[in-house]
Design an enzyme around this catalytic site. Structure first.
Site, mmCIF file in Angstrom:
data_model
loop_
_atom_site.group_PDB
_atom_site.id
_atom_site.type_symbol
_atom_site.label_atom_id
_atom_site.label_comp_id
_atom_site.label_asym_id
_atom_site.label_seq_id
_atom_site.Cartn_x
_atom_site.Cartn_y
_atom_site.Cartn_z
ATOM 1 C CG ASP A 137 -1.379 3.787 4.506
ATOM 2 O OD1 ASP A 137 -1.830 2.809 3.874
ATOM 3 O OD2 ASP A 137 -2.099 4.606 5.104
ATOM 4 C CG ASP A 139 3.416 7.519 6.581
ATOM 5 O OD1 ASP A 139 2.423 7.858 5.899
ATOM 6 O OD2 ASP A 139 3.319 6.882 7.645
#
Length: 208
Positions: A137, A139
Site C-alpha cells: 500500500d 501510506d
C-alpha cells in the site's frame, strides 16, 4: 532541529539506543542491514527521541529511544516529496506504490498540501533499501496545522481512490493524527492518535 513523528533517523551506533524492555533477537540484524529508525508517536524522555525499529514482518516492531545528539541525519516525509526522491530509483517500474508518486505529487501540489510518503515506501526512499514490494500500500501524511475544509478533504479522498493502489492518508494536525478518509465522512467523533495514546475527539485540531 525539529524532529517529528514519521521522520527517519540514521543510526550510526546501535549501542546508543536506549531500550526499556528486552530487545528481540531480530533487532540487531535488522539495524545492521537497515540502519534507520522511525520516529514514533509517543511521549519522549528528556533529551531522548522515541523511535521504532522495523522488522521483516508487520508484527516485528520494537520501540526504544535515541539520544537527541545521535540524530545527525534526519529525513522527513516532506523532504522526500520536495526532492521527488522516487525519481532516483528504477524500482518505480515494478512497485506501483512508488510509480504513482508523480501523480500523487501533482494532486497534492494542485491542492496546496504539504505531504510526504511514509510506511515501507517512505522507508525505502529514505534509506535506498528495498523494503516495499509489488503489493505494498502507499501510506502518506499531510500536514494540516489549520482545519482542512471538508470539501477539500472529500475531493482528495475521491481523487486518491482512483489510483491503482490502496492509499492511506493520515492528517497531522499538530494535536495528533487522524485518518483523512474518516474525517471526510463528517463523523461526529474521530479517533485521534496522540503521543499519550488514542482518543476520541470532535475536532482533531483541539484535543479538548
Amino acid at each position: 532541529m525539529e524532529i517529528r513523528t514519521h521522520d527517519l533517523i540514521r543510526v550510526d551506533d546501535i549501542s546508543k539506543l536506549i531500550c526499556l524492555t528486552e530487545v528481540p533477537e531480530w533487532v540487531t540484524g535488522e539495524l545492521t542491514d537497515k540502519p534507520f529508525v522511525v520516529v514514533r508517536r509517543a511521549a519522549g524522555l528528556e533529551g531522548r527521541i522515541p523511535v521504532g525499529i522495523r522488522g521483516e514482518t508487520r508484527n516485528q516492531r520494537f520501540g526504544c529511544f535515541l539520544p537527541e545528539e545521535e540524530c545527525s541525519i534526519v529525513i522527513s516525509p516532506e523532504q522526500l516529496a520536495q526532492e521527488k526522491q522516487w525519481k532516483q530509483t528504477n524500482r518505480r517500474l515494478s512497485i506501483v506504490a512508488i510509480e504513482v508518486l508523480d501523480r500523487v505529487d501533482e494532486l497534492m501540489t494542485s491542492e496546496e498540501m504539504v505531504w510526504g510518503p511514509t510506511g515501507s515506501v517512505g522507508f525505502e526512499l529514505a534509506s535506498g533499501l528495498d523494503t516495499a514490494h509489488a503489493g505494498s500500500d502507499l501510506d502518506l501524511i499531510i500536514r494540516c496545522e489549520q482545519p482542512l475544509p471538508m470539501h477539500k478533504a472529500q475531493r482528495l479522498v475521491q481523487e486518491l481512490s482512483q489510483f491503482p493502489v490502496h492509499i492511506d492518508v493520515q492528517m497531522e494536525t499538530g494535536k495528533g493524527a487522524c485518518s483523512l478518509a474518516e474525517y471526510s465522512r463528517g463523523q461526529e467523533s474521530l479517533l485521534l492518535k496522540t503521543e499519550n495514546g488514542p482518543m476520541l475527539v470532535k475536532d482533531p485540531w483541539s484535543e479538548g
